[in-house]
Enzyme design. Structure first.
Site, PDB file in Angstrom:
ATOM      1  N   TRP A 103     -47.898  39.827 -10.437  1.00  0.00           N
ATOM      2  CA  TRP A 103     -46.805  39.856  -9.772  1.00  0.00           C
ATOM      3  C   TRP A 103     -47.339  38.387  -8.655  1.00  0.00           C
ATOM      4  O   TRP A 103     -46.628  37.271  -9.389  1.00  0.00           O
ATOM      5  CB  TRP A 103     -46.145  40.179  -9.186  1.00  0.00           C
ATOM      6  CG  TRP A 103     -45.682  41.361  -9.709  1.00  0.00           C
ATOM      7  CD1 TRP A 103     -45.927  43.020  -9.806  1.00  0.00           C
ATOM      8  CD2 TRP A 103     -45.012  41.358 -11.116  1.00  0.00           C
ATOM      9  NE1 TRP A 103     -45.344  43.066 -10.994  1.00  0.00           N
ATOM     10  CE2 TRP A 103     -44.212  42.537 -11.589  1.00  0.00           C
ATOM     11  CE3 TRP A 103     -44.331  40.015 -11.189  1.00  0.00           C
ATOM     12  CZ2 TRP A 103     -43.657  42.681 -12.279  1.00  0.00           C
ATOM     13  CZ3 TRP A 103     -42.808  40.323 -12.452  1.00  0.00           C
ATOM     14  CH2 TRP A 103     -42.628  41.669 -12.365  1.00  0.00           C
ATOM     15  N   ASP A 173     -44.275  39.749  -0.664  1.00  0.00           N
ATOM     16  CA  ASP A 173     -43.837  40.474  -2.054  1.00  0.00           C
ATOM     17  C   ASP A 173     -43.819  42.353  -1.408  1.00  0.00           C
ATOM     18  O   ASP A 173     -44.830  42.104  -2.098  1.00  0.00           O
ATOM     19  CB  ASP A 173     -44.199  39.950  -2.717  1.00  0.00           C
ATOM     20  CG  ASP A 173     -44.027  40.738  -4.129  1.00  0.00           C
ATOM     21  OD1 ASP A 173     -42.977  42.398  -3.921  1.00  0.00           O
ATOM     22  OD2 ASP A 173     -43.541  40.249  -5.402  1.00  0.00           O
ATOM     23  N   LYS A 197     -38.242  49.563  -7.572  1.00  0.00           N
ATOM     24  CA  LYS A 197     -39.204  50.517  -7.128  1.00  0.00           C
ATOM     25  C   LYS A 197     -38.895  51.746  -6.469  1.00  0.00           C
ATOM     26  O   LYS A 197     -38.773  52.907  -6.485  1.00  0.00           O
ATOM     27  CB  LYS A 197     -40.805  49.391  -6.620  1.00  0.00           C
ATOM     28  CG  LYS A 197     -40.781  49.587  -7.844  1.00  0.00           C
ATOM     29  CD  LYS A 197     -40.003  47.967  -8.965  1.00  0.00           C
ATOM     30  CE  LYS A 197     -40.700  47.770 -10.030  1.00  0.00           C
ATOM     31  NZ  LYS A 197     -40.877  45.752  -9.906  1.00  0.00           N
TER      32      LYS A 197
END
Ligand SMILES: *Cc1c(COP(=O)(O)O)cnc(C)c1O
Length: 362
Positions: A103, A173, A197
């Site tokens: 990511w 993040d 998530k």
């Protein structure tokens, strides 16, 4: 109908059962309104309360001071990879990225389309098995911000410390570990997290931004890509994901009932230790992906002796009610995502299955 399985999926991921039950009970008539939350105007007083409740829940659980705005934005964390440099990276400055997984790598590539970036750390050469010692990194003197990913969901590596960049704003993040442990909010300039998530359903991203950073946003950005519009209009420059925001509020209630992030962190540590112990005592039958000091408490990534056995493991686990264990399509292997909503009994069931599978196949 099948009973609920233990869902180890990385995201969209398990939501606490009491949250789903409450949402079910309120589905046809939310708070006596005679309609579902999904059918209700986002401009109604009732929905404004729902949004305020979600924001207040996040503020309390994360101990966020008043100088942070809490925004709900669509487009996922992936859109934040674009919005962050558009809003916060002026010409002539550089953004430093600490790349510890898939990511973070995507975020750096996207930011490079809008300005100059520098990789202060890049773990790609070693296959994203480790996080650096944050105290040993150095940053560009003109950095507009330093960006990193606290937990790399695909690779299963996580920072166990928070970055102090010496006054340079820190962008993080936290998609896959927000609310899994306490944070020191004052270390951050901007935190973002997709809800799917650890805090709710897909389709809504929480963006927490420090007041002074809002003043850096340049004029002329597209309306929905300008953080200032979300601040000015209370996260509603257009119709928000009302259902997602509602569920985030319920997840916050649930987390408070559990005792908050301090209590959940202890539980999360215990859960991860159970699985890593099985891996470490398997004499090489199970191989963990991450270096020990960088292991994720949220996404436990490992391999078996061959890709074929990985696959058999996942198929048999699914038949045993342990779902969603296949590693990300880009890396293969096995990944057990054990976010806040995964009960200890689910982790214990997986550990038992792993021991049994090893004895049958080792
Ligand atoms: C899942 C995830 C993303 C991307 O989420 P989308 O909703 O698909 O944009 C980004 N960063 C991290 C750390 C993630 O876990």
């Amino acid at each position: 109908m099948r009973d609920r399985v233990f869902n180890f999926s990385a995201g969209p991921a398990a939501i606490p059962t009491p949250v789903l039950e409450k949402a079910r009970d309120e589905l046809l008539s939310f708070e006596g309104s005679g309609m579902s939350i999904m059918e209700m105007s986002h401009r109604s007083a009732r929905f404004e309360e729902v949004l305020a409740k979600a924001a207040d829940g996040l503020r309390e659980l994360l101990a966020l001071p008043e100088h942070f705005h809490i925004l709900f934005i669509q487009g996922g964390p992936t859109l934040q990879f674009s919005m962050i440099p558009m809003n916060l990276l002026p010409p002539g400055q550089v953004a430093d990225h600490i790349v510890t997984g898939a990511w973070g790598a995507k975020a750096a590539i996207e930011a490079g389309k809008f300005g100059t970036i520098r990789r202060a750390f890049d773990g790609s050469a070693s296959g994203f098995t480790t996080v650096p010692d944050l105290g040993e990194l150095s940053f560009s003197p003109t950095a507009a911000f330093v960006q990193y990913t606290s937990n790399e969901t695909i690779d299963g590596v996580q920072f166990h410390e928070e970055l102090d960049a010496g006054g340079i704003p820190v962008v993080c993040d936290m998609s896959s570990d927000i609310l899994s442990r306490p944070i020191d909010a004052d270390k951050y300039g901007l935190i973002f997290a997709g809800a799917q998530k650890n805090i709710g359903p897909s389709g809504v991203t929480v963006v927490i931004i420090r007041e002074d950073l809002i003043e850096r946003v340049p004029d002329g950005l597209p309306y929905l890509l300008d953080y200032r519009e979300y601040v000015r209009q209370g996260s509603m420059p257009n119709t928000p994901n009302t259902w997602g925001i509602y569920l985030i509020g319920l997840v916050c209630d649930w987390l408070r009932e559990q005792g908050g992030v301090d209590v959940i962190e202890v539980r999360n540590r215990r859960k991860a230790a159970i699985l890593y112990d099985v891996i470490d005592s398997s004499e090489g039958f199970y191989t963990g992906h991450a270096d020990r000091g960088s292991r994720s408490l949220m996404n436990v990534t490992f391999r078996l002796p061959s890709a074929e056995i990985d696959e058999r493991f996942c198929i048999e686990a699914e038949a045993a009610g342990l779902d969603g264990l296949r590693g990300h399509r880009s890396v293969g292997g096995v990944r057990a995502s054990i976010y806040n909503a995964m009960p200890e009994s689910g982790v214990a069931a997986l550990a038992d299955f792993m021991s049994d599978f090893m004895h049958r196949n080792g």
